[in-house]
Write a protein that holds these residues in place. Structure first.
Motif, PDB file in Angstrom:
ATOM      1  N   VAL A 196       0.786  -1.120  -0.048  1.00 15.65           N
ATOM      2  CA  VAL A 196       0.018   0.097   0.010  1.00 15.65           C
ATOM      3  C   VAL A 196       0.945   1.155   0.161  1.00 15.65           C
ATOM      4  O   VAL A 196       1.766   1.246   0.267  1.00 15.65           O
ATOM      5  CB  VAL A 196      -0.923   0.055   0.988  1.00 15.65           C
ATOM      6  CG1 VAL A 196      -1.753  -1.429   1.326  1.00 15.65           C
ATOM      7  CG2 VAL A 196      -0.160   0.260   2.458  1.00 15.65           C
ATOM      8  N   VAL A 197       0.319   2.386  -0.461  1.00 12.57           N
ATOM      9  CA  VAL A 197       1.095   3.788  -0.478  1.00 12.57           C
ATOM     10  C   VAL A 197       0.958   4.319   0.809  1.00 12.57           C
ATOM     11  O   VAL A 197       1.829   4.970   1.175  1.00 12.57           O
ATOM     12  CB  VAL A 197       0.561   4.345  -1.522  1.00 12.57           C
ATOM     13  CG1 VAL A 197       1.040   5.994  -1.541  1.00 12.57           C
ATOM     14  CG2 VAL A 197       0.680   3.668  -2.978  1.00 12.57           C
ATOM     15  N   ASP A 198       0.039   4.346   1.661  1.00 11.77           N
ATOM     16  CA  ASP A 198      -0.492   5.054   2.722  1.00 11.77           C
ATOM     17  C   ASP A 198      -1.176   4.217   3.770  1.00 11.77           C
ATOM     18  O   ASP A 198      -2.337   3.816   3.572  1.00 11.77           O
ATOM     19  CB  ASP A 198      -1.325   6.268   2.362  1.00 11.77           C
ATOM     20  CG  ASP A 198      -1.558   7.138   3.537  1.00 11.77           C
ATOM     21  OD1 ASP A 198      -1.717   6.629   4.580  1.00 11.77           O
ATOM     22  OD2 ASP A 198      -1.656   8.289   3.220  1.00 11.77           O
ATOM     23  N   THR A 199      -0.368   3.746   4.764  1.00 15.49           N
ATOM     24  CA  THR A 199      -0.857   2.896   5.608  1.00 15.49           C
ATOM     25  C   THR A 199      -2.281   3.344   6.368  1.00 15.49           C
ATOM     26  O   THR A 199      -3.375   2.694   6.514  1.00 15.49           O
ATOM     27  CB  THR A 199       0.090   2.515   7.004  1.00 15.49           C
ATOM     28  OG1 THR A 199       1.116   1.795   6.324  1.00 15.49           O
ATOM     29  CG2 THR A 199      -0.719   1.740   8.088  1.00 15.49           C
ATOM     30  N   ALA A 200      -2.245   4.657   6.791  1.00 13.70           N
ATOM     31  CA  ALA A 200      -3.431   5.128   7.638  1.00 13.70           C
ATOM     32  C   ALA A 200      -4.640   5.019   6.512  1.00 13.70           C
ATOM     33  O   ALA A 200      -5.687   4.760   6.967  1.00 13.70           O
ATOM     34  CB  ALA A 200      -3.229   6.562   8.024  1.00 13.70           C
ATOM     35  N   ARG A 201      -4.334   5.231   5.381  1.00 17.34           N
ATOM     36  CA  ARG A 201      -5.709   5.209   4.348  1.00 17.34           C
ATOM     37  C   ARG A 201      -6.235   4.091   4.240  1.00 17.34           C
ATOM     38  O   ARG A 201      -7.314   3.846   4.291  1.00 17.34           O
ATOM     39  CB  ARG A 201      -5.053   6.000   3.060  1.00 17.34           C
ATOM     40  CG  ARG A 201      -6.109   6.025   2.039  1.00 17.34           C
ATOM     41  CD  ARG A 201      -5.760   6.525   0.616  1.00 17.34           C
ATOM     42  NE  ARG A 201      -4.833   5.687   0.076  1.00 17.34           N
ATOM     43  CZ  ARG A 201      -4.257   5.743  -1.308  1.00 17.34           C
ATOM     44  NH1 ARG A 201      -4.372   6.883  -1.947  1.00 17.34           N
ATOM     45  NH2 ARG A 201      -3.467   4.931  -1.774  1.00 17.34           N
ATOM     46  N   SER A 202      -5.237   2.938   4.236  1.00 21.78           N
ATOM     47  CA  SER A 202      -5.793   1.560   3.912  1.00 21.78           C
ATOM     48  C   SER A 202      -6.177   0.993   5.282  1.00 21.78           C
ATOM     49  O   SER A 202      -7.345   0.276   5.423  1.00 21.78           O
ATOM     50  CB  SER A 202      -4.507   0.692   3.548  1.00 21.78           C
ATOM     51  OG  SER A 202      -4.005   1.071   2.201  1.00 21.78           O
ATOM     52  N   ILE A 203      -5.451   1.392   6.206  1.00 18.18           N
ATOM     53  CA  ILE A 203      -6.382   1.113   7.670  1.00 18.18           C
ATOM     54  C   ILE A 203      -8.059   1.660   7.740  1.00 18.18           C
ATOM     55  O   ILE A 203      -8.757   0.793   7.968  1.00 18.18           O
ATOM     56  CB  ILE A 203      -5.704   1.577   9.029  1.00 18.18           C
ATOM     57  CG1 ILE A 203      -4.216   0.727   9.152  1.00 18.18           C
ATOM     58  CG2 ILE A 203      -6.493   1.444  10.106  1.00 18.18           C
ATOM     59  CD1 ILE A 203      -3.326   1.246   9.896  1.00 18.18           C
TER      60      ILE A 203
ATOM     61  N   PHE B 261      -9.949   2.023   5.272  1.00 17.98           N
ATOM     62  CA  PHE B 261     -10.665   1.470   4.340  1.00 17.98           C
ATOM     63  C   PHE B 261     -11.364   0.052   5.012  1.00 17.98           C
ATOM     64  O   PHE B 261     -12.468  -0.244   5.021  1.00 17.98           O
ATOM     65  CB  PHE B 261     -10.032   1.181   3.098  1.00 17.98           C
ATOM     66  CG  PHE B 261     -10.763   0.248   2.163  1.00 17.98           C
ATOM     67  CD1 PHE B 261     -11.895   0.928   1.530  1.00 17.98           C
ATOM     68  CD2 PHE B 261     -10.328  -0.913   1.909  1.00 17.98           C
ATOM     69  CE1 PHE B 261     -12.648  -0.185   0.619  1.00 17.98           C
ATOM     70  CE2 PHE B 261     -11.014  -1.800   1.297  1.00 17.98           C
ATOM     71  CZ  PHE B 261     -12.091  -1.464   0.467  1.00 17.98           C
ATOM     72  N   TYR B 262     -10.147  -0.465   5.461  1.00 12.57           N
ATOM     73  CA  TYR B 262     -10.438  -1.976   5.723  1.00 12.57           C
ATOM     74  C   TYR B 262     -11.167  -1.747   7.346  1.00 12.57           C
ATOM     75  O   TYR B 262     -12.038  -2.717   7.518  1.00 12.57           O
ATOM     76  CB  TYR B 262      -9.305  -2.766   6.197  1.00 12.57           C
ATOM     77  CG  TYR B 262      -8.792  -3.377   4.574  1.00 12.57           C
ATOM     78  CD1 TYR B 262      -9.338  -4.550   4.029  1.00 12.57           C
ATOM     79  CD2 TYR B 262      -7.670  -2.577   3.854  1.00 12.57           C
ATOM     80  CE1 TYR B 262      -9.242  -4.824   2.703  1.00 12.57           C
ATOM     81  CE2 TYR B 262      -7.514  -3.078   2.618  1.00 12.57           C
ATOM     82  CZ  TYR B 262      -8.182  -3.896   2.121  1.00 12.57           C
ATOM     83  OH  TYR B 262      -7.608  -4.375   0.912  1.00 12.57           O
ATOM     84  N   GLU B 263     -11.035  -0.927   8.104  1.00  8.80           N
ATOM     85  CA  GLU B 263     -11.761  -0.679   9.460  1.00  8.80           C
ATOM     86  C   GLU B 263     -13.160  -0.345   9.223  1.00  8.80           C
ATOM     87  O   GLU B 263     -14.068  -0.985   9.722  1.00  8.80           O
ATOM     88  CB  GLU B 263     -11.111   0.582  10.324  1.00  8.80           C
ATOM     89  CG  GLU B 263      -9.758  -0.094  10.992  1.00  8.80           C
ATOM     90  CD  GLU B 263      -9.331   1.081  12.126  1.00  8.80           C
ATOM     91  OE1 GLU B 263      -8.640   0.551  12.968  1.00  8.80           O
ATOM     92  OE2 GLU B 263      -9.704   2.101  11.787  1.00  8.80           O
TER      93      GLU B 263
ATOM     94  N   CYS C 183      -9.710  -4.978  12.061  1.00  7.38           N
ATOM     95  CA  CYS C 183      -9.034  -4.178  12.912  1.00  7.38           C
ATOM     96  C   CYS C 183      -7.752  -4.420  13.028  1.00  7.38           C
ATOM     97  O   CYS C 183      -7.098  -5.448  12.942  1.00  7.38           O
ATOM     98  CB  CYS C 183      -9.650  -4.297  14.343  1.00  7.38           C
ATOM     99  SG  CYS C 183      -9.377  -5.920  15.063  1.00  7.38           S
ATOM    100  N   VAL C 184      -6.928  -3.262  13.744  1.00  4.08           N
ATOM    101  CA  VAL C 184      -5.479  -3.591  13.767  1.00  4.08           C
ATOM    102  C   VAL C 184      -5.231  -4.353  15.080  1.00  4.08           C
ATOM    103  O   VAL C 184      -5.548  -4.428  15.981  1.00  4.08           O
ATOM    104  CB  VAL C 184      -4.846  -2.006  13.915  1.00  4.08           C
ATOM    105  CG1 VAL C 184      -3.348  -2.290  13.881  1.00  4.08           C
ATOM    106  CG2 VAL C 184      -4.955  -1.133  12.550  1.00  4.08           C
ATOM    107  N   ALA C 185      -4.331  -5.427  14.419  1.00  7.40           N
ATOM    108  CA  ALA C 185      -3.901  -6.792  15.271  1.00  7.40           C
ATOM    109  C   ALA C 185      -2.379  -6.425  15.654  1.00  7.40           C
ATOM    110  O   ALA C 185      -1.965  -7.035  16.769  1.00  7.40           O
ATOM    111  CB  ALA C 185      -4.459  -8.006  14.748  1.00  7.40           C
TER     112      ALA C 185
ATOM    113  N   LEU D 294      -3.946  -6.772   9.937  1.00  9.31           N
ATOM    114  CA  LEU D 294      -5.485  -6.552  10.296  1.00  9.31           C
ATOM    115  C   LEU D 294      -6.164  -7.821  10.464  1.00  9.31           C
ATOM    116  O   LEU D 294      -6.057  -8.693   9.716  1.00  9.31           O
ATOM    117  CB  LEU D 294      -5.918  -5.770   8.823  1.00  9.31           C
ATOM    118  CG  LEU D 294      -5.375  -4.402   8.551  1.00  9.31           C
ATOM    119  CD1 LEU D 294      -5.917  -3.923   7.273  1.00  9.31           C
ATOM    120  CD2 LEU D 294      -5.650  -3.618   9.564  1.00  9.31           C
ATOM    121  N   GLY D 295      -6.772  -8.042  11.659  1.00 11.91           N
ATOM    122  CA  GLY D 295      -7.529  -9.117  11.805  1.00 11.91           C
ATOM    123  C   GLY D 295      -9.002  -9.235  11.838  1.00 11.91           C
ATOM    124  O   GLY D 295      -9.748  -8.019  11.671  1.00 11.91           O
TER     125      GLY D 295
END
Length: 302
Positions: free
Chosen positions: A171-178, A180-182, A187-189, A215-216
């Motif tokens: 991914v380019v941007d961790t926060a952006r991808s988190i 989206f998936y959240e 959730c971040v594991a 991400l779990g």
């Protein structure tokens, strides 16, 4: 809305039957159960897809031919490219797993010097990355005996390859991808910052600095999703993938109910590939969308 689990991982293949022979012989996969039929004719480019379902332990991997065949996997895509996505296979004995893989032709290494033991700061695992005969990146992964996650304890299957631990996407941007998936219910594991010569040998990337975010799903069972974000001055051009291209891997995420799929489609309308939620004959609903970096995500319920 809430995701239940990563139900299966789908790899496009020009010749899924032939590729399945490699997965069975070299990696211990067995025949799996066919995924539920979806109205894929409503998804441009996915009509008449033919699936060879496989499983490893409790996890499911589908090899799919989508006529007409799309573009082949584009060469040696580096790990920092947003196109990159690999499946990690847990092994009980790295030396034995690597030896069996080496006995079968067609694959190509990514790691530059065989299996690599990463430092404790990067998890202390032993890993080896390679490409299957059609170019999909894969990883063999062995935990140190004192640090085997609970999900993999006591998982003796009679084969050195135990199951699928995760699918890792660059991914380019961790926060952006988190974010989206959240929004889908993950959730971040876990988080780590992987660096050093061991990571360089594993990834075949010079001087890597990689943010790794796990991400779990609610039940905590594998497989999970990992985000790989390489820092520094590397090329991060967004992939231009058609859904029938060999590199267009799909994460199939089971949602709690049809309303969850509908809500996700409304929240991410600009990312939809399917024409909204797709009713399934006999009940249920499906949808195909892309995450912020272009990775394909199939949502399903029912």
């Amino acid at each position: 809305m809430s995701a239940l689990r990563l139900a299966r991982i789908t790899l496009n293949a020009a010749d899924p039957a032939r590729l399945a022979e490699f997965y069975r012989a070299a990696l211990g996969f067995t025949a799996g159960e066919a995924p539920p039929a979806a109205e894929v004719s409503a998804v441009p480019g996915l009509a008449d897809a033919q699936t060879v379902p496989l499983r490893l332990g409790d996890q499911h991997l589908d090899l799919v031919a989508v006529p007409p065949s799309g573009r082949p996997y584009p060469g040696d895509v580096p790990g920092f490219s947003p196109l990159f996505q690999h499946c990690a296979i847990i092994v009980s004995d790295m030396a034995a797993a690597h030896a069996r893989l080496s006995a079968h032709p067609g694959w190509r290494p990514i790691s530059t010097d065989g299996p690599v033991r990463l430092p404790a700061a990067s998890g202390g695992v032993t890993a080896f990355k390679f490409r299957d005969p059609e170019g999909h990146p894969l990883e063999l992964l062995a935990f140190p005996p004192e640090a085997v996650p609970e999900a993999w304890r006591g998982r003796e299957t009679g084969d050195v390859c135990l199951g699928l631990d995760h699918s890792a996407i660059s991914v380019v941007d961790t926060a952006r991808s988190i974010a989206f998936y959240e929004s889908l219910g993950l959730c971040v594991a876990s988080r780590s910052l992987n660096t050093g010569p061991e990571q360089a040998r594993l990834d075949a990337v010079a001087d890597p600095v990689v943010e790794v975010t796990g991400l779990g799903f609610p039940d905590g069972r594998p497989p999970h999703v990992e985000l790989l974000c390489y820092r520094g001055d590397v090329s991060r051009s967004a992939p231009d993938l058609a859904v029938n291209d060999v590199a267009a891997t799909r994460l199939v995420i089971a949602m709690t109910d049809a309303d969850g799929v509908v809500e996700a489609c409304a929240a991410h309308a600009g990312r939809l590939v399917s024409r909204g939620p797709i009713p399934r004959p006999g009940g249920g609903v499906d949808a195909l969308l892309r995450d912020p970096d272009g990775h394909c995500v199939w949502l399903t319920a029912g």
